[in-house]
Design an enzyme around this catalytic site. Structure first.
Site, PDB file in Angstrom:
ATOM      1  CG  MET A  79      42.645  48.103  39.527  1.00  0.00           C
ATOM      2  SD  MET A  79      42.146  46.771  38.453  1.00  0.00           S
ATOM      3  CE  MET A  79      43.132  47.132  36.671  1.00  0.00           C
ATOM      4  CG  ASP A 236      39.882  46.215  42.160  1.00  0.00           C
ATOM      5  OD1 ASP A 236      40.164  46.241  41.151  1.00  0.00           O
ATOM      6  OD2 ASP A 236      38.847  46.974  42.654  1.00  0.00           O
TER       7      ASP A 236
END
Length: 494
Positions: A79, A236
């Site tokens: 991210m 994730d």
């Protein structure tokens, strides 16, 4: 038989998992790559390297199938990072990823300019977030910035390589600090306040939405057959939550990977008034989540092994180090570790924080240091859990995942520091499996995320807190909390 692929573009490797239409695990392939640090504090990767490694992993998985008929695929990804593309959708610069620390000046600038809007974004700004990174690029690389046509999060670059136009999803996009988490779209107010052009940000979809198909020429290159639907995907942490069955309120996911995270779903966008944690959109439509993070979790232990212990003649094994740490009493005879090796996120949002071992004594041996690292990371995770509790969040079930969860000792330590039982799953590669769940739901194989997780996710018996350790760790945690303030006075930037 049709198959589903989940692709997890992590910080240090890409993993591709395959499940069949009955929800059975079929295959896994992975490829590693490095974090580039051309200057201290920088953290970069080449997007084309991601695609090269992803392509190899997909082809390895497809080669194991009796017939490579892919119904759908989706993505999980690291991210916050920033990929800048030109008009031809070619990267203009290496991707600046979440661990990058260069934008601390820009982070301060954002607080000053858009402080009133931070609650729209659900988070304080941090270095490595897209918002701070773009301002740094505009200031320091103006020639690059002028040529930017699209900015993407890391995993979204892989969709472009599959032949799709630039897009993103609500879950991952909400980690940029340029997003309105309530409207589940880019924040016009924040973009305007920062002088960022709305046109460079791609369309946003819910994580379970089908956004297209793999292009014919890419299918031929990969050897892929079937509908090959592409589902939007998520960050994730969102996908790891799905792969661990954490989809509803009252469920907590604790992860020790490269970093450490604490994640819980919520049905309303609750934002911490002090902005010590993040509130982002969840991959489950209609849900949000709270996220706390300690930046250097498993990375602390691997740093200690590789940079301090390993030598040219001897390389230590993590399993042996774990065994040495098991021989040490809880509390490590007073040795405390502060895991702030690259700054810290929750609750301090401080890129200048620095790590330390405190209370060193001649009696401390290698096992003490290893266990102290495990305990220090556990205390860092508890910092986030305490904020959740302060906001009124209650937990009925806690799931522990990531590389740290494979250590029985680390499981017992974290269970005792948090004073709660920890469940682990039998899932292989939870984040990639979460992406596969999104592919299955988006393509209609399952009617909901909950239905999919009931099929794919099973739990082992929980690891219980050790009552004697709970008492020790309660006392040590009070010292750990005081340590940040004391160490901050010695760190750079003060």
């Amino acid at each position: 038989m049709e198959y589903f692929l989940g692709i997890d573009l992590g910080t240090q490797s890409v993993k591709v998992v395959c499940y069949d239409e009955e929800g059975n695990f079929v295959a896994l392939a992975s490829r590693e790559y490095s974090i580039l640090t051309p200057t201290p504090g920088y953290a970069e990767q080449h997007p084309e390297t991601w695609w090269e490694k992803t392509r190899e992993a997909i082809q390895e998985v497809l080669a194991t199938l009796p017939e490579p008929t892919i119904r759908a695929l989706s993505f999980s990804g690291q991210m916050h990072g920033t990929v800048m593309l030109d008009e031809s959708l070619v990267p203009l610069y290496p991707a600046i990823i979440w661990a990058d620390q260069r934008s601390h000046q820009e982070a301060r600038e954002i607080r000053e300019k858009v402080g009133e809007y931070l609650k729209l974004a659900g988070s304080d700004v941090a270095t490595g977030f897209m918002a701070a990174t773009l301002l740094w690029v505009r200031r320091n690389l103006p020639d690059v910035y002028r040529r930017v046509r699209f900015v993407l999060l890391p995993k979204d670059f892989l969709k472009v390589k599959l032949g799709l136009p630039p897009t993103t999803d609500v879950a991952d996009a909400s980690s940029t600090l340029l997003f309105n988490i309530r409207l589940r779209n880019w924040s016009e107010e924040i973009l305007a306040a920062l002088g960022l052009d709305r046109a460079i940000f791609p369309p946003v979809h819910e994580s379970t939405q089908v956004i297209g198909q793999v292009a014919r020429n890419v299918r031929e290159e990969l050897g892929m057959k079937g509908p090959c639907l592409v589902v939007a995907g998520a960050g994730d942490q969102h996908c790891a939550a799905l792969g661990n069955g954490v989809t509803d309120e009252g469920e907590l996911l604790v992860t020790i990977g490269t970093g450490g995270q604490v994640f819980t779903p919520i049905t309303q966008p609750l934002v911490d008034a002090k902005l010590r944690i993040h509130t982002f959109c969840h991959a489950v439509p209609g849900f949000w989540h709270l996220l706390g993070a300690t930046l250097c979790a498993g990375l602390s232990l691997s740093w200690f092994k590789k940079s301090i212990l390993d030598s040219g003649t001897h390389v230590f094994d993590f399993r042996n180090l774990d065994q040495e740490a098991q021989k040490v009493d809880a509390g490590c005879n007073g040795l405390l570790f502060f895991p702030y090796l690259i700054g810290e996120r929750t609750p301090y949002m401080d890129p200048h924080a620095r790590g330390a071992f405190v209370n060193l004594h001649l009696t401390h041996q290698r096992g003490h240091f290893v266990r102290a690292i495990m305990e220090g990371v556990g205390f860092g995770l508890r910092n986030a859990v305490e904020v959740f509790r302060e906001l009124g969040v209650d937990f009925q079930r806690t799931v522990f995942s990531g590389g740290g969860a494979r250590s029985n000792l680390w499981r017992r330590i974290v269970a005792s520091i948090l004073d709660m039982p920890l469940f682990t799953t039998q899932v292989r590669e939870e984040a990639a499996t979460g992406a596969c769940i999104l592919a299955m739901v988006g393509s209609g194989r399952f009617g909901s995320v909950d239905e999919a997780t009931r099929v794919l996710v099973q739990y082992t018996h929980p690891t219980l807190p050790d009552p004697a350790w709970v008492e020790v760790y309660h006392r040590l945690y009070q010292k750990f909390q005081k340590g940040y303030t004391a160490l901050r006075e010695l760190s750079p930037g003060t």
